[in-house]
Design an enzyme around this catalytic site. Structure first.
Site, mmCIF file in Angstrom:
data_model
loop_
_atom_site.group_PDB
_atom_site.id
_atom_site.type_symbol
_atom_site.label_atom_id
_atom_site.label_comp_id
_atom_site.label_asym_id
_atom_site.label_seq_id
_atom_site.Cartn_x
_atom_site.Cartn_y
_atom_site.Cartn_z
ATOM 1 N N HIS A 111 0.606 -1.335 -0.159
ATOM 2 C CA HIS A 111 0.250 0.027 0.506
ATOM 3 C C HIS A 111 1.121 1.677 0.179
ATOM 4 O O HIS A 111 2.056 0.985 0.136
ATOM 5 C CB HIS A 111 -0.882 0.064 1.591
ATOM 6 N N CYS A 132 3.018 -5.004 6.278
ATOM 7 C CA CYS A 132 2.968 -4.405 5.320
ATOM 8 C C CYS A 132 4.485 -4.241 4.714
ATOM 9 O O CYS A 132 5.211 -3.659 4.789
ATOM 10 C CB CYS A 132 1.843 -3.157 5.303
#
Length: 421
Positions: free
Chosen positions: A329, A347
């Site tokens: 992301h 992440c």
């Protein structure tokens, strides 16, 4: 269905007695009635000897749990061949005695279908005859439903096929029946291919390597009406068709802090990234893209992270790779560390522009492989699709047909938590 009444006299046209009888080791239901058979003699039957058909009148249907038997009357001749086929074109396996006096089915009848049985005979004088009979079987009371996944559409080369069962299937024999009935085909063809029993109600299918780029995958089931286990029969299943795109994969190197993106083996981009910091290291291994969300509000408290490590941030261009919260992301707050250090909570973060490009380039079923991380390996099952991390020989061990019984344990019950960053 109209049935031929029970014959009480000998007809001058054949030499058989045909009945459905209970198996020697099966539990009966106390019903002493014969199972229904309606006889329609062929043109050649009239030239043969004598035949007697026995069966009840009315609309009674045959119990599919009981075998089919055809018998030649002693001294009147012999059976030379028997074929039994249902309305779907499936043949019923059977065995004919060496002396031609008896034929019996060696496989279970299908439920809720109509059988046509052709019996070829030869009289003592050598006269041949053919008799055609038909009967219906009762519908199943308990059905095994199969749902293929994912939904029909376009996917990447890493997308496994899933089959979810409505009832648990535990025994080797029953799993054998299920596997034989579930068919997956790739055009062009893929090397190998096998089902893997994740647990008693879920199977995954994948080839040895990824699906061929730009292929078409179909999954179908032949279980409808087929006996899986005692009184459990297969139900009709909606087929599945997937269109596979180019081979699109991202190699995330947690030690160099860069992601390399390849399409059909050719490098098309090299992106500075950051991955999980110590204590939150990103999982190693191959992950399959599960979906994409333009906007996600990420809260540390949702995954048990609070105190000085807590966060509550709006995140854009989020591509999910695990159910427990790993995404690729946009992370504009960590641009200074991207390509330099690992500072995330697990992440893969990158600039907003790079994340938007990644979001537009990747689709569900595409591949993200993390290497050189200090984290654990991606779970094989239960937290997304870690199927490709299972060695091919180990994968085959999960198939009853390819490697015998594998009990295996159920995957962990992963809650679909809000993601960590």
């Amino acid at each position: 269905m109209n049935h031929t009444p029970r014959f009480r006299t000998v007809l001058s046209c054949a030499l058989l007695a045909m009945s459905l009888v209970a198996g020697a080791t099966a539990c009966g239901d106390g019903d002493s009635k014969r199972h229904p058979l309606s006889a329609k003699p062929s043109s050649s039957a009239a030239a043969a000897a004598k035949i007697v058909f026995s069966g009840p009148t009315g609309k009674t249907k045959a119990d599919p749990n009981k075998p089919l038997e055809v018998t030649a009357r002693t001294g009147d001749g012999r059976i030379t061949d028997v074929t039994a086929i249902d309305t779907k074109g499936h043949y019923l396996a059977g065995e004919l005695a060496a002396d031609g006096t008896r034929w019996h089915s060696t496989a279970a009848l299908a439920a809720g279908t109509r059988y046509t049985v052709k019996v070829a005979t030869e009289s003592k004088k050598g006269t041949s005859g053919v008799r055609t009979l038909s009967f219906d079987t009762r519908p199943a009371k308990k059905k095994l439903e199969v749902e293929f996944g994912p939904e029909a559409g376009e996917y990447g080369v890493g997308q496994p096929i899933t089959a979810t069962l409505s009832e648990p299937v535990k025994s080797k024999a029953a799993r054998d029946v299920v596997e034989r009935a579930l068919k997956v085909r790739s055009t062009p063809s893929a090397e190998g291919g096998a089902w893997y029993w994740v647990d008693d109600t879920e199977l995954h299918y994948r080839p040895k390597e990824y699906w061929p780029a730009n292929s078409v995958i179909t999954a179908t089931s032949n279980l409808d009406g087929v006996r899986v286990s005692n009184k459990l029969y297969g139900a009709a299943t909606k087929p599945l068709k997937l269109e596979i795109g180019d081979r699109v994969e991202a190699i995330v190197d947690a030690s160099s802090h860069y992601m390399t993106v390849l399409v059909n083996g050719e490098e098309i981009n090299n992106i500075p990234i950051t991955t999980g910091k110590p204590g939150f290291s990103t999982r190693n291994g191959v992950k399959v893209v599960l979906g994409q969300e333009y906007y996600v509000q990420m809260r540390g408290t949702s995954v048990g992270i609070g105190g000085s490590e807590g966060y509550n941030l709006p995140v854009y261009y989020a591509t999910r790779v695990t159910w427990s919260g790993e995404y690729v992301h946009a992370a504009p707050w960590s641009v200074g560390s991207q390509g330099v250090a690992n500072v995330s909570h697990g992440c893969v973060g990158m600039s907003t522009a790079n994340a938007a490009w990644f979001f537009e380039t990747f689709r569900q079923g595409d591949l993200v492989e993390v290497i050189n991380s200090a984290g654990d390996y991606m779970e094989d099952f239960g937290n997304g699709f870690g199927d490709w991390n299972v060695d091919w020989e180990d994968w085959r061990e999960g198939s009853v047909l390819q490697a015998g019984t594998r009990e295996g344990s159920s995957p962990a019950d992963y809650a679909r938590l809000r993601p960590s960053i």
